[in-house]
Design a protein around this motif. Structure first.
Motif, PDB file in Angstrom:
ATOM      1  N   ILE A 188       8.429   0.779  -2.032  1.00  0.00           N
ATOM      2  CA  ILE A 188       8.335   1.065  -3.471  1.00  0.00           C
ATOM      3  C   ILE A 188       6.915   1.448  -3.843  1.00  0.00           C
ATOM      4  CG2 ILE A 188       8.542   0.045  -5.764  1.00  0.00           C
ATOM      5  CD1 ILE A 188      10.782  -1.718  -4.637  1.00  0.00           C
ATOM      6  N   ALA A 189       5.925   0.738  -3.274  1.00  0.00           N
ATOM      7  CA  ALA A 189       4.526   0.988  -3.614  1.00  0.00           C
ATOM      8  C   ALA A 189       4.072   2.371  -3.185  1.00  0.00           C
ATOM      9  CB  ALA A 189       3.644  -0.078  -2.975  1.00  0.00           C
ATOM     10  N   SER A 190       4.683   2.912  -2.141  1.00  0.00           N
ATOM     11  CA  SER A 190       4.267   4.229  -1.660  1.00  0.00           C
ATOM     12  C   SER A 190       4.506   5.331  -2.689  1.00  0.00           C
ATOM     13  CB  SER A 190       5.017   4.564  -0.365  1.00  0.00           C
ATOM     14  OG  SER A 190       6.418   4.655  -0.619  1.00  0.00           O
ATOM     15  N   LYS A 191       5.368   5.088  -3.670  1.00  0.00           N
ATOM     16  CA  LYS A 191       5.665   6.093  -4.694  1.00  0.00           C
ATOM     17  C   LYS A 191       4.918   5.835  -6.003  1.00  0.00           C
ATOM     18  CE  LYS A 191      10.315   6.560  -2.768  1.00  0.00           C
ATOM     19  NZ  LYS A 191      11.777   6.437  -3.027  1.00  0.00           N
ATOM     20  N   LYS A 194      -0.013   0.133  -7.821  1.00  0.00           N
ATOM     21  CA  LYS A 194       0.009  -0.522  -6.511  1.00  0.00           C
ATOM     22  C   LYS A 194      -0.774  -1.825  -6.530  1.00  0.00           C
ATOM     23  CE  LYS A 194       0.491   3.505  -3.464  1.00  0.00           C
ATOM     24  NZ  LYS A 194      -0.178   4.341  -2.434  1.00  0.00           N
ATOM     25  N   GLN A 195      -1.959  -1.780  -7.144  1.00  0.00           N
ATOM     26  CA  GLN A 195      -2.795  -2.982  -7.199  1.00  0.00           C
ATOM     27  C   GLN A 195      -2.115  -4.101  -7.985  1.00  0.00           C
ATOM     28  OE1 GLN A 195      -6.555  -1.762  -8.814  1.00  0.00           O
ATOM     29  NE2 GLN A 195      -7.028  -0.368  -7.112  1.00  0.00           N
ATOM     30  N   VAL A 196      -1.497  -3.733  -9.096  1.00  0.00           N
ATOM     31  CA  VAL A 196      -0.768  -4.733  -9.894  1.00  0.00           C
ATOM     32  C   VAL A 196       0.381  -5.319  -9.075  1.00  0.00           C
ATOM     33  CG1 VAL A 196       0.681  -5.066 -11.931  1.00  0.00           C
ATOM     34  CG2 VAL A 196      -1.377  -3.669 -12.083  1.00  0.00           C
ATOM     35  N   LEU A 197       1.105  -4.457  -8.379  1.00  0.00           N
ATOM     36  CA  LEU A 197       2.245  -4.910  -7.578  1.00  0.00           C
ATOM     37  C   LEU A 197       1.797  -5.865  -6.478  1.00  0.00           C
ATOM     38  CD1 LEU A 197       5.352  -4.310  -7.398  1.00  0.00           C
ATOM     39  CD2 LEU A 197       4.783  -2.749  -5.531  1.00  0.00           C
ATOM     40  N   GLU A 198       0.724  -5.514  -5.763  1.00  0.00           N
ATOM     41  CA  GLU A 198       0.234  -6.364  -4.682  1.00  0.00           C
ATOM     42  C   GLU A 198      -0.231  -7.716  -5.207  1.00  0.00           C
ATOM     43  OE1 GLU A 198       0.187  -6.004  -1.493  1.00  0.00           O
ATOM     44  OE2 GLU A 198       0.895  -3.933  -1.314  1.00  0.00           O
ATOM     45  N   ARG A 199      -0.996  -7.699  -6.290  1.00  0.00           N
ATOM     46  CA  ARG A 199      -1.547  -8.940  -6.838  1.00  0.00           C
ATOM     47  C   ARG A 199      -0.449  -9.865  -7.361  1.00  0.00           C
ATOM     48  NH1 ARG A 199      -4.910  -6.682  -9.711  1.00  0.00           N
ATOM     49  NH2 ARG A 199      -3.866  -6.665 -11.736  1.00  0.00           N
ATOM     50  N   GLN A 200       0.499  -9.307  -8.104  1.00  0.00           N
ATOM     51  CA  GLN A 200       1.557 -10.134  -8.681  1.00  0.00           C
ATOM     52  C   GLN A 200       2.544 -10.628  -7.630  1.00  0.00           C
ATOM     53  OE1 GLN A 200       1.578 -11.260 -11.768  1.00  0.00           O
ATOM     54  NE2 GLN A 200      -0.349 -10.152 -12.094  1.00  0.00           N
TER      55      GLN A 200
END
Length: 964
Positions: A840-843, A849-855
């Protein structure tokens, strides 16, 4: 005036109709209002013969045709009329009415506003606009419209009240009070509004409600809140002579007195409520306890709101909840309450069930008074066994409470009700109840007494056991066995009951519940149907039999049973739809879904959705009625209930059912083994590439037969629909030729009304829709209307992850965790999200991406990876042998998929203690077996674990069917 102008007069532009046609136009309006539509059309045609382009007449004719179900022709005429006379407020008003009839309220509001630009002081348009604004909850617009009406007609009482409602709706409580005060100040002391009658009473109580709401708004500031409560209390005492609803007045008085610290006065007020006959109202008892213990106003509000209503303490509320079963009290507080109830209330109200029962809840958690509780509940049970009360076991189950810490406040702990069989079995109160029930049976069977110490000469006559008492003692023990999960022992007792009294309908119902819980659904249906045969006039037992038949997959027989209580003419399912019988349609939809009849299941789920849409639309009729009748408090409650309408349980079940089907269809479309996207998601052909030539030939022949059968069925449905249309047309034509007596003949009028024909009985058109778009639509509704239900966020995750919306899926996981962090479905989806996160992050862009990784890392805390997250869950299971069975199965599957565990090692998480854990049921056991099979299939190992699980389950549920 020129001939061109005369041939096309435009009302509102200085060229009105001639007198003759003007009179005809007034008749058109009159016939429309009196529902004489054909006469109205005849008069409109008379105008249009001479002035074919007259816009207002064209619009009125279109509006009249719309009432005759000629929608397309109506829209065409109204649009034509509007084009011919764009500056006529009548045309715009009619255009709005047409949209309102189509429930297109936003467009109707636009049309009304355009009409008001032309005629700003038209009262009727302003009223219609305000009704649509309150329907759409445009509260600011509603308030503005009602203010305009008030300024135009200040002598109209309804305008004052409506404007006050508008200010109240926008949150301007002081503004609402000032409007009501201004209206009352215009009335003299002898006016109706100041005398004792229903309307003045409701208006006064509504004003007092606003004062109380204002006090609650200012509860953060103690001084201001006390001042507001004092003002509300003073106003309540002032209106005492005009209030008709004395019960509500006394309830409010007691609440204000507690908030103001006037505990003695509050106790006196609540004692007066008991004297008025409210001895069985547990909310009054909760308030009485609060006044005795001198608790704060917040606790009083909570106790009286939750007490005496479903949803009381914990997750399983009861109508018998009071302060003593909601909040943990000290020993001194309990002793004080016990003294008052036993020495003051019980002698005064010896026949009150509530006054007899409440002391037992006080003795319940007093370790020093266990014997007193036992003797008290013994006397309580004996009376009800002699009377033959079937609900005694359910009543006693409300005593099974456990203390939990209230982390949200610094106040004392709370109670919650114990419901899981594994917890019930070990509960000390349950052990007392079980021991009492067994002792009753032993002594009743041997000496026909409850205990050897009973003396026949000293007991009252009604306290003596009869021949029927042993039946209800067996029934009680069977009910207790149902609570603790000992279904086999319970069924043995129900068999004894039926040998004793073969026509006891309640026993058949209990036996069916036990058989269902034990896994024998067919046996449960048979038992319940036998009980139904004993009393064919009992609608409840008939409906319960229908429900069980649907759950057993016997939808055709179920329809026969439910048809016994529907209209005898016509299709029973149509009658049930017209009666908005949601429970039947939900059960039928679940039944069809379990059989993979997707289209019909969607139709039934959609029928429930349609009912709720109708409920929402039905409030439109009350916007004028409630204000005119001054039922303002009830009207306010209706508006608040309607705001939460789509959060109701039945709507949630229907929406979740629709979403699950569409998600299944979406997955089937993208799964090569299901035929891929070439099937339009309808039939799901098998994967021919893995078959031999002979298997492929046979499978394709079966698919062709299914396709032909479906097409034939669709053609037959279309033919039936055409035949019905022809019959309706003939009936309408016959009704039209009946002369002037048509309007006086009810049957002929009904015959002329066209019957709605379902052109898609199998729901094939629903299967053609975009699955993800439909799922997205309903998940959005649930997210808005049912945010406190964990299933809402789990299904929101399922939809979002398929749409590739990573942040929405992550948000859904956080919302679900806030509700229940230990839910098995949440654990599965958390692991699933972490495995799909990189794709999902690749798109996404860098910020997302940073928000997704951190959360995601915060979601897994204190773990730092999926492997650690699953490992910590495994350790938790090993440390707590009562961890729920679904959670064990979810962790076992995750450990195989992400931790490299073997199937044998992972299955120990389930097999080592699964059947004696929480959350064990027949359905849960079937789900675990499916999980084990999936694990062994992926791992390629033997099926020893599955066989071991089947043996364990059959020992616990010997009657279980369709497990292997």
């Amino acid at each position: 005036m020129s001939s061109a102008a005369d041939s096309n007069p435009q009302a509102g532009q200085g060229r009105p109709l001639p007198k003759k046609e003007s009179d005809l136009f007034r008749n058109v309006v009159k016939f429309y209002e009196t529902k004489q539509y054909k006469k109205g059309i005849k008069h409109a045609d008379g105008i249009l013969k001479k002035f074919p382009n007259h816009g207002e007449t064209l619009c009125m004719k279109g509006l009249t045709l719309n009432c005759l179900k000629k929608r397309e022709e109506a829209h065409a005429l109204v649009k034509l009329g509007l084009r011919n006379d764009m500056r006529s407020h009548v045309c715009w008003h009619v255009y709005g009415l047409l949209h309102r009839s189509d429930r297109n309220y936003n467009e109707a509001i636009k049309a009304y506003k355009q009409a008001l630009r032309i005629d700003r002081e038209n009262l009727q348009i302003l009223r219609d606009l305000s009704l649509l604004q309150i329907q759409m909850r445009d509260l600011e617009g509603f308030s503005s419209s009602r203010l305009t009406l008030l300024q135009l007609k200040p002598n109209n009482k309804i305008n004052w009240i409506s404007y006050a409602l508008g200010r109240h709706g926008t949150g301007d409580l002081e503004g609402a009070l000032s409007v009501l005060d201004a209206f009352l100040n215009t009335q003299d002391s002898n006016s109706v509004e100041r005398s004792r009658n229903f309307e003045s009473s409701e208006l006064a109580l509504y004003r007092n409600d606003i004062l109380e709401e204002l006090a609650k708004q200012q509860s953060t500031t103690t001084t201001n809140a006390l001042e507001q409560y004092q003002a509300a209390y003073a106003h309540l005492m002032e209106i005492e002579e005009i209030v008709v609803d004395r019960g509500c007045w006394m309830e409010k008085r007691a609440r204000y007195e507690v908030h103001l610290g006037k505990y003695e006065e509050a106790r006196t007020t609540l004692e007066q409520s008991l004297e008025r006959g409210l001895t069985e109202d547990y909310r009054v008892h909760s308030g009485y306890m609060c006044a005795l213990l001198e608790v704060d106003g917040t606790t009083y509000d909570e106790a009286t709101l939750r007490g005496g209503k479903n949803g009381g303490s914990g997750t399983s509320g009861s109508s018998t909840d009071t302060l003593a079963t909601i909040q943990v009290l000290s020993s001194e507080q309990k002793k004080r309450l016990l003294d008052v109830y036993q020495n003051e209330l019980l002698p005064k109200y010896p026949k009150s069930q509530a006054v007899q029962r409440i002391p037992l809840t006080l003795l319940l958690s007093m370790d020093s008074e266990k014997e007193l509780f036992r003797s008290g509940v013994d006397a309580y049970c004996r009376k009800r066994l002699i009377k033959g009360v079937p609900s005694l076991a359910l009543d006693l189950s409300t005593f099974l409470l456990e203390e939990v810490d209230d982390e949200t406040t610094a106040s004392p702990g709370r109670y919650r009700r114990v419901t899981d069989p594994i917890d019930v079995k070990s509960h000390p109160t349950f052990c007392i109840l079980l021991d009492l029930a067994k002792s009753y049976i032993v002594h009743l069977e041997s000496i026909n007494k409850f205990s050897p110490e009973d003396d026949d000469t000293t007991n009252e006559k009604q306290q003596q056991p009869s021949e029927e008492t042993i039946l209800w003692a067996w029934y009680l023990l069977a009910g207790l066995y149902e609570l603790c999960g000992n279904y086999a022992e319970g069924m043995e007792l129900t068999d004894k009951c039926l040998e004793h009294t073969p026509n006891a309908v309640d026993v058949y119902e209990l036996k069916a519940r036990l058989q269902k819980a034990a896994g024998d659904m067919d046996g449960a249906v048979t038992s319940l149907d036998k009980g139904r045969e004993m009393d064919k006039q009992d609608r409840y037992i008939n409906n319960l039999t229908t429900k069980y038949m649907l759950q057993a997959g016997q939808e055709e027989v179920a329809l026969e049973r439910i048809a016994l209580f529907t209209k005898h003419e016509g299709n029973p399912e149509d009658n049930l739809y017209n009666m908005q019988c949601c429970w039947y349609e939900l059960e039928l939809a679940d039944c069809l879904q379990s059989k993979k009849v997707w289209g019909k299941s969607l139709k039934k789920f959609g029928a429930v959705i349609k009912h709720f849409d109708d409920f929402h639309e039905d409030q439109f009729d009350f916007h004028q009625y409630c204000v005119r009748k001054v039922t303002l408090r009830a009207y306010r409650d209706v508006l608040l209930w309607e705001d939460d309408l789509f959060g109701q349980e039945y709507y949630g079940r229907a929406a979740e059912g629709i979403i699950s089907i569409y998600l299944h269809l979406h997955d089937a479309n993208n799964d090569p083994s299901q035929g891929g996207k070439g099937n339009d998601g309808r039939y799901g052909e098998p994967d021919y590439s893995t078959m031999t030539a002979a298997e492929r030939k046979k499978a394709k022949a079966i698919a062709r037969k299914k396709k032909k059968a479906a097409e034939k069925k669709l053609q037959q449905a279309a033919a039936v629909a055409e035949a019905k249309k022809a019959e309706e047309a003939a009936a309408a034509q016959k009704a039209d030729g009946s002369g002037n007596n048509h309007h006086n003949n009810k049957k002929k009028r009904q015959a002329a009304i066209p019957v709605v024909v379902d052109n898609d009985p199998d729901g094939l058109e629903l299967l053609k829709k975009d699955p993800l778009e439909e799922a997205k639509k309903y998940s959005a509704i649930l997210s808005k209307s049912a945010p406190k239900r964990i299933s809402t966020w789990l299904i929101q995750y399922d939809v979002s992850i398929r749409r590739g919306k990573g942040l929405m899926a992550l948000q859904a996981l956080y919302k679900a965790r806030a509700i229940d962090a230990e839910d098995a479905g949440l654990f599965e989806r958390t692991v699933d999200f972490c495995t799909k996160k990189d794709g999902i992050a690749s798109k996404m862009n860098e910020t997302a991406k940073q928000v997704l990784e951190r959360q995601t890392l915060l979601l897994l805390e204190p773990s730092k990876s999926v492997k650690e997250f699953v490992g910590s869950a495994k350790e938790k299971i090993k440390s707590d042998p009562l961890t729920s069975l679904p959670f064990r199965a979810a962790v076992a599957a995750a450990s195989v998929a992400h931790c490299g565990s073997s199937v044998a090692d992972a299955s120990t998480l389930v097999l080592d203690g699964g059947i004696d854990a929480r959350g064990v049921s027949v359905d849960a056991c079937r789900d675990v077996l499916e999980t084990l099979r999936t694990m062994t299939k992926k791992d390629g190992s033997s099926k020893a674990e599955c066989d071991a699980w089947i043996d364990v389950v059959k020992k616990r549920f010997p009657l279980i069917k369709n497990l292997a």
